[in-house]
Design an enzyme around this catalytic site. Structure first.
Site, PDB file in Angstrom:
ATOM      1  N   TYR A  23       0.564  11.569   6.365  1.00 42.65           N
ATOM      2  CA  TYR A  23      -0.343  10.684   5.570  1.00 42.65           C
ATOM      3  C   TYR A  23      -1.401  11.402   4.692  1.00 42.65           C
ATOM      4  O   TYR A  23      -1.812  10.703   3.983  1.00 42.65           O
ATOM      5  CB  TYR A  23      -1.042   9.789   6.577  1.00 42.65           C
ATOM      6  CG  TYR A  23      -0.181   8.971   7.580  1.00 42.65           C
ATOM      7  CD1 TYR A  23       0.546   8.002   6.890  1.00 42.65           C
ATOM      8  CD2 TYR A  23      -0.316   9.391   8.794  1.00 42.65           C
ATOM      9  CE1 TYR A  23       1.374   7.238   7.911  1.00 42.65           C
ATOM     10  CE2 TYR A  23       0.733   8.596   9.502  1.00 42.65           C
ATOM     11  CZ  TYR A  23       1.552   7.471   9.157  1.00 42.65           C
ATOM     12  OH  TYR A  23       2.395   6.737   9.963  1.00 42.65           O
ATOM     13  N   ASN A  74      -0.287  -3.167   3.646  1.00 42.04           N
ATOM     14  CA  ASN A  74       0.344  -1.834   4.351  1.00 42.04           C
ATOM     15  C   ASN A  74       0.232  -2.362   6.009  1.00 42.04           C
ATOM     16  O   ASN A  74      -0.982  -2.194   6.599  1.00 42.04           O
ATOM     17  CB  ASN A  74      -0.587  -0.653   4.200  1.00 42.04           C
ATOM     18  CG  ASN A  74       0.289   0.194   5.010  1.00 42.04           C
ATOM     19  OD1 ASN A  74       1.031   0.187   6.004  1.00 42.04           O
ATOM     20  ND2 ASN A  74       0.183   1.569   4.646  1.00 42.04           N
ATOM     21  N   HIS A 100       3.566   1.335   1.923  1.00 41.21           N
ATOM     22  CA  HIS A 100       3.617   2.543   2.889  1.00 41.21           C
ATOM     23  C   HIS A 100       3.437   3.818   2.436  1.00 41.21           C
ATOM     24  O   HIS A 100       4.132   4.252   1.504  1.00 41.21           O
ATOM     25  CB  HIS A 100       4.824   2.677   3.813  1.00 41.21           C
ATOM     26  CG  HIS A 100       5.100   1.170   4.531  1.00 41.21           C
ATOM     27  ND1 HIS A 100       4.256   0.778   5.594  1.00 41.21           N
ATOM     28  CD2 HIS A 100       5.709   0.006   4.238  1.00 41.21           C
ATOM     29  CE1 HIS A 100       4.683  -0.247   6.090  1.00 41.21           C
ATOM     30  NE2 HIS A 100       5.500  -0.796   5.196  1.00 41.21           N
ATOM     31  N   SER A 102       3.959   6.764   3.632  1.00 44.04           N
ATOM     32  CA  SER A 102       5.100   7.560   3.967  1.00 44.04           C
ATOM     33  C   SER A 102       6.442   6.943   3.555  1.00 44.04           C
ATOM     34  O   SER A 102       6.306   5.618   3.727  1.00 44.04           O
ATOM     35  CB  SER A 102       5.274   8.102   5.417  1.00 44.04           C
ATOM     36  OG  SER A 102       5.592   7.052   6.307  1.00 44.04           O
TER      37      SER A 102
END
EC number: 4.2.1.10
Length: 146
Positions: A23, A74, A100, A102
């Protein structure tokens, strides 16, 4: 002035300390400040909300329809199993863009499915914090009727 809502789900309050290899080192506060600044340059007011609790996310989605013109969401891990959040999104008439940090499709197999994406206007994954800006651009285009 258009008002938009940014909703971050569970564990995103731990950005900057949680799995920085996935992240990044940026914090939620930094992300929110950057997003508010970007929105302001577009002539839009952006309000931010984060919760680790499914019910609180459902409540803010329901309330958003009467206050905001769109949502950037998210859902965190709720992405993969929260039919309640999916139903909340489906129950409102304003567009929702799922984002998101990732690429969920490149991670563990249990993260590959999003039960919420099908009721969103679109999904952006894998671009780090920049994905939120892409979601903002996409949401603005959606609101313009593009």
């Amino acid at each position: 002035m258009k008002k938009l809502l940014l909703v971050n789900g569970p564990n995103l309050n731990r950005l900057g300390v949680r799995e920085v290899n996935v992240y990044g080192k940026g914090t939620l506060a930094t992300l929110e400040a950057d997003m508010k600044q970007e929105a302001e340059t577009m002539g839009v007011e952006l309000e931010c909300f984060q919760s680790n609790h499914e019910g609180a996310i459902i409540d803010i989605i329901h309330e958003a329809e009467d206050i905001y013109e769109g949502i950037i969401l998210n859902p965190g891990a709720f992405t993969h199993y929260s039919y309640a959040i999916r139903d909340a999104i489906a129950s409102i008439s304003i567009p929702v863009i799922e984002v998101h940090i990732s690429n969920i499709h490149q991670r563990e197999s249990f993260r590959h499915e999003s039960v919420t994406a099908a009721v969103c206007a679109g999904q952006i994954v894998g671009f780090g914090f920049y994905g939120y800006k892409l979601a903002l651009f996409a949401l603005m285009e959606k609101l313009r009727g593009a």
